[in-house]
Structure formats: structure tokens, C-alpha cells
Scaffold this motif. Structure first.
Motif, mmCIF file in Angstrom:
data_model
loop_
_atom_site.group_PDB
_atom_site.id
_atom_site.type_symbol
_atom_site.label_atom_id
_atom_site.label_comp_id
_atom_site.label_asym_id
_atom_site.label_seq_id
_atom_site.Cartn_x
_atom_site.Cartn_y
_atom_site.Cartn_z
ATOM 1 N N UNK A 89 -10.984 -24.183 25.400
ATOM 2 C CA UNK A 89 -10.367 -23.220 24.323
ATOM 3 C C UNK A 89 -10.266 -24.070 22.829
ATOM 4 N N UNK A 90 -9.602 -24.965 23.062
ATOM 5 C CA UNK A 90 -9.630 -25.862 21.701
ATOM 6 C C UNK A 90 -10.919 -26.438 21.215
ATOM 7 N N UNK A 91 -12.043 -26.364 22.231
ATOM 8 C CA UNK A 91 -13.446 -26.580 21.583
ATOM 9 C C UNK A 91 -14.076 -25.292 21.132
ATOM 10 N N UNK A 92 -13.274 -24.071 21.075
ATOM 11 C CA UNK A 92 -13.931 -22.828 20.859
ATOM 12 C C UNK A 92 -14.584 -21.985 21.684
ATOM 13 N N UNK A 93 -14.409 -22.371 22.988
ATOM 14 C CA UNK A 93 -15.008 -21.646 23.950
ATOM 15 C C UNK A 93 -14.094 -20.542 24.551
ATOM 16 N N UNK A 94 -14.515 -19.671 25.290
ATOM 17 C CA UNK A 94 -13.925 -18.632 25.874
ATOM 18 C C UNK A 94 -13.388 -19.360 27.393
ATOM 19 N N UNK A 116 2.114 -24.820 26.352
ATOM 20 C CA UNK A 116 0.804 -24.094 25.655
ATOM 21 C C UNK A 116 1.391 -22.659 25.442
ATOM 22 N N UNK A 117 1.280 -21.761 24.509
ATOM 23 C CA UNK A 117 1.760 -20.434 24.214
ATOM 24 C C UNK A 117 0.487 -19.803 24.067
ATOM 25 N N UNK A 118 0.085 -18.938 25.271
ATOM 26 C CA UNK A 118 -1.142 -18.262 25.268
ATOM 27 C C UNK A 118 -1.579 -17.432 23.821
ATOM 28 N N UNK A 121 -4.263 -18.833 21.434
ATOM 29 C CA UNK A 121 -5.660 -18.766 21.646
ATOM 30 C C UNK A 121 -6.126 -17.275 21.538
ATOM 31 N N UNK A 122 -5.286 -16.324 21.126
ATOM 32 C CA UNK A 122 -5.525 -14.990 20.753
ATOM 33 C C UNK A 122 -6.573 -14.372 21.861
ATOM 34 N N UNK A 123 -7.783 -14.273 21.512
ATOM 35 C CA UNK A 123 -8.350 -13.374 22.460
ATOM 36 C C UNK A 123 -9.555 -14.361 23.137
ATOM 37 N N UNK A 124 -9.499 -15.725 23.184
ATOM 38 C CA UNK A 124 -10.075 -16.629 23.998
ATOM 39 C C UNK A 124 -9.531 -16.576 25.291
#
Length: 237
Positions: A89-94, A116-118, A121-124
Motif C-alpha cells: 500500500x505504501x507503494x500505491x497498490x491495493x 498502523x492505523x488502517x 490507507x483509506x480505500x486501499x
């Protein structure tokens, strides 16, 4: 500041403190963090996450890979899988976490354990704890996922626990084909057999995977085995 023990051990210590003191897990985690010189667990976890096996291992994965993450209970296989998902997700993937073992709250609690607070990452990030999880279910849910989506299945040995589900090898083959066609990375969390003896080898390997039902382990492209903070990551042979 060097921690007195691996973060997985500190987490287990906090869970024990939570039970014994009758306090919420997040309070127990903060107490453990204080003994390590941090004012809150989130700060400790953030520091520990600066250099982790997950952020070294994730760049080695490629779309289409099938990965087996195995360890005995309490050794950190779920946290490792979540840390890999976070790297994705840090790399922009779902990322998606399918669990036949945990509730959504359990998964969110484990994310907090690694700082980590989910919501960040919002909708990822997607969590699915349906009792209907099997290969067909995952394929249907992930059918529209973009290339590079990171999928965790928790856990391998539960996929065929219901008699109406296909054999485990059939399901893993289907997911391997799907992962390659769609360019997804699929991680299976796996149990390790009780016969594994850490005094003989520092980490389990494919021969130690608990298989109540037959499975062709050559279907996996990569493996990650964990024991007592030792992490061994390699291409499956």
C-alpha cells in the motif's frame, strides 16, 4: 534505541499483561513501550518498522507471485503478512486480507500492533472475514482488482475445511492461475506442524508445513518462514 526483544516477543508480552491485568490490549502495549523507553506503542512500532524484514522482502516480490508465510503460533506470521501488505500500500497498490481465522477487529488490532492505523490507507485496504472464503470466492471478489494488488489469505489449512469446498490443491492451483493472469501477489499464511523442532534447525521449511490434506507445495514461488525472530525468505524449490 535497541529493543530488549524482537517486536513480536514484546507484543506477546503485552497480550499476556492485558490478560493478567485485565486492561485493554492498547493500554498494555503502551505500558510495554514505556519499559522500552517510548511514550507510546505507536512510537516504538514506527521505530521498529524503519528497517524490517518486510520492507526488505517486498521489493523482491513481483506480480503473479504465490508466497507461503509459515510459522508456529505466536511467531509473527500474521504480522509479517500484514507488514508486507502495508509495504504494498505504501507503494500505491491495493491490498486485501481474507481471513477464516480472525474478525475484522482482530485484523485492525494487529495493524495497530505494527503501528498502523488502517485509516491512513483509506480505500486501499479491504478486510473480508466471510465464512464463505475459498478460492472461487477470492477470485470473484478480486476479479476487478488492478495489477499489483496484494492479497493475503489467512490461512491455507482452512480453505478446504468445509466438505463442499474443492480439494486444497485444486484451490491453490486456481489461485495461482488467477494471480498470474491478473498480475496479483497472493500470500498464504500457513500453519507449521507440531513436529518442527527449533533445536534442529532455526526456521521451519516446506517439509514442516502442516498438511492435513494433500497439497503440491511446488505451486508456491516463494516462501517466508519465521521462528524466534529468525526470518528465512527464499525462492521455493
Amino acid at each position: 534505541m535497541k529493543l530488549s526483544a524482537p517486536i513480536y516477543h514484546l507484543k506477546r508480552k503485552a497480550k499476556r499483561l492485558s490478560r493478567e491485568a485485565g486492561i485493554p490490549l492498547h493500554d498494555a502495549l503502551d505500558r510495554i513501550a514505556t519499559t522500552e523507553g517510548y511514550s507510546a506503542w505507536s512510537l516504538l512500532a514506527a521505530k521498529a518498522a524503519a528497517v524490517t524484514p518486510a520492507n526488505r522482502l517486498f521489493p523482491q516480490l513481483k506480480p503473479g507471485d504465490m508466497v507461503l508465510v509459515g510459522a508456529r503460533p505466536g511467531q509473527g506470521k500474521t504480522l509479517m503478512s500484514l507488514e508486507l501488505a502495508v509495504e504494498a500500500m505504501k507503494s500505491g497498490h491495493r491490498a486485501a486480507f481474507f481471513s477464516l481465522e480472525y474478525t475484522e477487529k482482530d485484523v485492525l488490532d494487529r495493524l495497530r500492533v505494527i503501528g498502523i492505523d488502517s485509516a491512513q490507507f483509506d480505500e486501499l485496504f479491504e478486510i473480508d472475514c466471510s465464512d464463505a472464503i475459498n478460492a472461487d470466492y477470492v477470485v470473484k471478489q478480486m476479479a476487478a482488482s488492478p495489477r499489483g494488488t496484494f492479497v493475503v489469505i489467512d490461512y491455507l489449512q482452512l480453505l478446504d475445511q468445509r466438505r463442499e469446498n474443492p480439494d486444497l490443491t485444486v484451490q491453490v492451483r486456481a489461485l495461482k492461475s488467477f494471480a498470474r493472469d491478473k498480475g496479483l501477489i497472493v500470500v498464504f499464511i500457513s500453519q507449521i506442524d507440531r513436529s518442527y523442532d527449533p533445536s534442529i534447525k532455526p526456521c521451519p521449511d516446506l517439509s514442516d508445513v502442516r498438511l492435513p490434506n494433500p497439497l503440491d507445495l511446488t505451486l508456491f514461488d516463494r516462501t517466508c518462514f519465521i521462528n524466534n525472530a529468525e526470518v528465512q525468505f527464499r525462492a521455493a524449490s
